[in-house]
Design a protein around this motif. Sequence first.
Motif, PDB file in Angstrom:
ATOM      1  N   HIS A 193      -7.265   1.147   5.547  1.00 27.56           N
ATOM      2  CA  HIS A 193      -8.655   0.955   5.973  1.00 27.56           C
ATOM      3  C   HIS A 193      -9.389   0.064   4.977  1.00 27.56           C
ATOM      4  O   HIS A 193     -10.091  -0.871   5.374  1.00 27.56           O
ATOM      5  CB  HIS A 193      -9.356   2.308   6.096  1.00 27.56           C
ATOM      6  CG  HIS A 193     -10.828   2.210   6.264  1.00 27.56           C
ATOM      7  ND1 HIS A 193     -11.423   1.773   7.425  1.00 27.56           N
ATOM      8  CD2 HIS A 193     -11.832   2.460   5.398  1.00 27.56           C
ATOM      9  CE1 HIS A 193     -12.732   1.770   7.262  1.00 27.56           C
ATOM     10  NE2 HIS A 193     -13.006   2.186   6.040  1.00 27.56           N
ATOM     11  N   LYS A 194      -9.196   0.340   3.708  1.00 29.71           N
ATOM     12  CA  LYS A 194      -9.880  -0.439   2.664  1.00 29.71           C
ATOM     13  C   LYS A 194      -9.378  -1.887   2.652  1.00 29.71           C
ATOM     14  O   LYS A 194     -10.158  -2.828   2.566  1.00 29.71           O
ATOM     15  CB  LYS A 194      -9.646   0.206   1.298  1.00 29.71           C
ATOM     16  CG  LYS A 194     -10.426  -0.452   0.184  1.00 29.71           C
ATOM     17  CD  LYS A 194     -10.175   0.219  -1.145  1.00 29.71           C
ATOM     18  CE  LYS A 194     -10.769   1.618  -1.147  1.00 29.71           C
ATOM     19  NZ  LYS A 194     -10.628   2.285  -2.463  1.00 29.71           N
ATOM     20  N   ARG A 195      -8.083  -2.072   2.761  1.00 31.50           N
ATOM     21  CA  ARG A 195      -7.510  -3.421   2.701  1.00 31.50           C
ATOM     22  C   ARG A 195      -7.923  -4.284   3.895  1.00 31.50           C
ATOM     23  O   ARG A 195      -8.299  -5.436   3.748  1.00 31.50           O
ATOM     24  CB  ARG A 195      -5.984  -3.361   2.638  1.00 31.50           C
ATOM     25  CG  ARG A 195      -5.330  -4.747   2.631  1.00 31.50           C
ATOM     26  CD  ARG A 195      -3.815  -4.683   2.731  1.00 31.50           C
ATOM     27  NE  ARG A 195      -3.181  -4.156   1.555  1.00 31.50           N
ATOM     28  CZ  ARG A 195      -2.728  -4.892   0.542  1.00 31.50           C
ATOM     29  NH1 ARG A 195      -2.856  -6.194   0.568  1.00 31.50           N
ATOM     30  NH2 ARG A 195      -2.133  -4.318  -0.481  1.00 31.50           N
ATOM     31  N   SER A 217      -6.179   5.560   4.228  1.00 30.25           N
ATOM     32  CA  SER A 217      -7.377   5.127   3.496  1.00 30.25           C
ATOM     33  C   SER A 217      -7.165   3.756   2.850  1.00 30.25           C
ATOM     34  O   SER A 217      -8.052   2.889   2.901  1.00 30.25           O
ATOM     35  CB  SER A 217      -7.727   6.169   2.430  1.00 30.25           C
ATOM     36  OG  SER A 217      -8.832   5.748   1.685  1.00 30.25           O
ATOM     37  N   ALA A 218      -6.005   3.548   2.263  1.00 34.17           N
ATOM     38  CA  ALA A 218      -5.705   2.249   1.638  1.00 34.17           C
ATOM     39  C   ALA A 218      -5.674   1.131   2.677  1.00 34.17           C
ATOM     40  O   ALA A 218      -6.180   0.027   2.425  1.00 34.17           O
ATOM     41  CB  ALA A 218      -4.368   2.334   0.897  1.00 34.17           C
ATOM     42  N   ASN A 277      -3.789   9.171   2.289  1.00 33.10           N
ATOM     43  CA  ASN A 277      -4.091   8.153   1.273  1.00 33.10           C
ATOM     44  C   ASN A 277      -3.640   6.770   1.743  1.00 33.10           C
ATOM     45  O   ASN A 277      -4.318   5.767   1.470  1.00 33.10           O
ATOM     46  CB  ASN A 277      -3.432   8.507  -0.060  1.00 33.10           C
ATOM     47  CG  ASN A 277      -4.123   9.654  -0.750  1.00 33.10           C
ATOM     48  OD1 ASN A 277      -5.318   9.876  -0.557  1.00 33.10           O
ATOM     49  ND2 ASN A 277      -3.387  10.394  -1.547  1.00 33.10           N
ATOM     50  N   GLY A 332     -10.203  -3.341   6.414  1.00 32.35           N
ATOM     51  CA  GLY A 332     -11.545  -3.124   6.945  1.00 32.35           C
ATOM     52  C   GLY A 332     -11.547  -2.648   8.383  1.00 32.35           C
ATOM     53  O   GLY A 332     -12.508  -2.896   9.112  1.00 32.35           O
ATOM     54  N   ASP A 344       0.833  -1.209   0.000  1.00 35.08           N
ATOM     55  CA  ASP A 344       0.000   0.000   0.000  1.00 35.08           C
ATOM     56  C   ASP A 344       0.862   1.252   0.000  1.00 35.08           C
ATOM     57  O   ASP A 344       0.559   2.228  -0.691  1.00 35.08           O
ATOM     58  CB  ASP A 344      -0.948   0.005   1.194  1.00 35.08           C
ATOM     59  CG  ASP A 344      -2.112  -0.963   1.010  1.00 35.08           C
ATOM     60  OD1 ASP A 344      -2.332  -1.427  -0.128  1.00 35.08           O
ATOM     61  OD2 ASP A 344      -2.794  -1.258   2.005  1.00 35.08           O
TER      62      ASP A 344
END
Length: 82
Positions: free
Chosen positions: A51-53, A48-49, A45, A55, A13
């Motif tokens: 968090h997305k990866r 955010s990445a 960023n 969860g 990331d």
Amino acid sequence: MTPSDLRSAFIADLTAIAPDLDAASIGDNDHMQDDLGLDSMDFLNLVSALHKRFGLPIPEADYPRLATPAKAVTYLAEMMAA
């Protein structure tokens, strides 16, 4: 997920956010801004990445716990175990 898996995911990331970084040369104790040159937008960023990866919610108060790859791996392992 092992600490090695977490580090690999974190570095993936990180280098996606900052493609000029060489993954092989990033040290565990390199500071995101001071050593690796991320600016505040890059850091957001990255959060955010992550968090997305994973969860996971990553509150702003925890941002200092992502200051280095080693700290981030420890933080992510703790959050995933909770």
